[in-house]
Design a protein around this motif. Structure first.
Motif, PDB file in Angstrom:
ATOM      1  N   ARG A   7     -41.654 -31.005  27.137  1.00 54.87           N
ATOM      2  CA  ARG A   7     -41.540 -30.135  25.958  1.00 54.87           C
ATOM      3  C   ARG A   7     -42.793 -30.212  25.094  1.00 54.87           C
ATOM      4  N   LEU A   8     -43.320 -31.423  24.916  1.00 55.91           N
ATOM      5  CA  LEU A   8     -44.550 -31.581  24.133  1.00 55.91           C
ATOM      6  C   LEU A   8     -45.719 -30.877  24.802  1.00 55.91           C
ATOM      7  N   ASN A   9     -45.792 -30.969  26.120  1.00 58.51           N
ATOM      8  CA  ASN A   9     -46.870 -30.298  26.848  1.00 58.51           C
ATOM      9  C   ASN A   9     -46.771 -28.786  26.667  1.00 58.51           C
TER      10      ASN A   9
ATOM     11  N   SER B  52     -47.802 -27.913  23.193  1.00 60.41           N
ATOM     12  CA  SER B  52     -49.253 -28.003  22.980  1.00 60.41           C
ATOM     13  C   SER B  52     -49.967 -26.803  23.587  1.00 60.41           C
ATOM     14  N   VAL B  53     -49.503 -26.334  24.737  1.00 61.82           N
ATOM     15  CA  VAL B  53     -50.102 -25.134  25.348  1.00 61.82           C
ATOM     16  C   VAL B  53     -49.859 -23.926  24.449  1.00 61.82           C
ATOM     17  N   ASP B  54     -48.634 -23.798  23.936  1.00 62.90           N
ATOM     18  CA  ASP B  54     -48.314 -22.691  23.024  1.00 62.90           C
ATOM     19  C   ASP B  54     -49.169 -22.766  21.763  1.00 62.90           C
TER      20      ASP B  54
ATOM     21  N   ALA C 198     -51.872 -20.027  20.424  1.00 62.54           N
ATOM     22  CA  ALA C 198     -51.772 -19.458  19.078  1.00 62.54           C
ATOM     23  C   ALA C 198     -53.049 -19.728  18.289  1.00 62.54           C
ATOM     24  N   ALA C 199     -53.609 -20.923  18.431  1.00 61.93           N
ATOM     25  CA  ALA C 199     -54.852 -21.259  17.726  1.00 61.93           C
ATOM     26  C   ALA C 199     -55.993 -20.370  18.206  1.00 61.93           C
TER      27      ALA C 199
END
Length: 104
Positions: free
Chosen positions: A51-53, A56-58, A62-63
Motif C-alpha cells: 500500500r505504501l509503495n 508513493s507512486v501515486d 501527482a507531484a
C-alpha cells in the motif's frame, strides 16, 4: 515384583514420560501458533508495504503533474509579461516616430 533402589515402578516412569511428552507437545503447539501468528504479521507488513509503495507512486505522479502545471503557469505568466512589454515598446516606438515626424 521387586524394585531396585534406583528403579521406579513402571507406572511412575510411564506417567513421568507421558508428562514430559505432554509438556513437549504443548511447547510444540505453542511454537506452531507463534509461527502462524508471525506469518500473519508478516503478511500484514507485506500488505502495508505494498500500500505504501502504491501511495508513493501515486504521490510521485501527482507531484509531477503539479510541477508541470506550475511550469506551464510560469510560462504563461512570462508570455503575458513579454506581450505587455512588447506592446508598451511598440506604443513607445510609435509615439516616438509620431513625435519625430511632426518635428521634421
Amino acid at each position: 515384583m521387586e524394585h531396585s533402589g534406583s528403579r521406579l515402578p513402571l507406572s511412575v516412569t510411564s506417567r513421568r514420560v507421558r508428562g514430559q511428552i505432554a509438556e513437549v507437545t504443548n511447547t510444540m503447539r505453542s511454537n506452531v501458533n507463534k509461527i502462524l501468528e508471525r506469518g500473519d504479521r508478516l503478511e500484514d507488513l507485506q500488505d502495508a508495504s505494498e500500500r505504501l509503495n502504491t501511495a508513493s507512486v501515486d504521490f510521485q505522479s501527482a507531484a509531477n503533474r503539479m510541477r508541470r502545471r506550475a511550469w506551464i503557469q510560469h510560462m504563461k505568466t512570462r508570455a503575458i509579461l513579454g506581450g505587455i512589454v512588447a506592446l508598451v515598446l511598440i506604443c513607445l516606438i510609435g509615439e516616438l516616430q509620431c513625435t519625430l515626424h511632426y518635428h521634421y
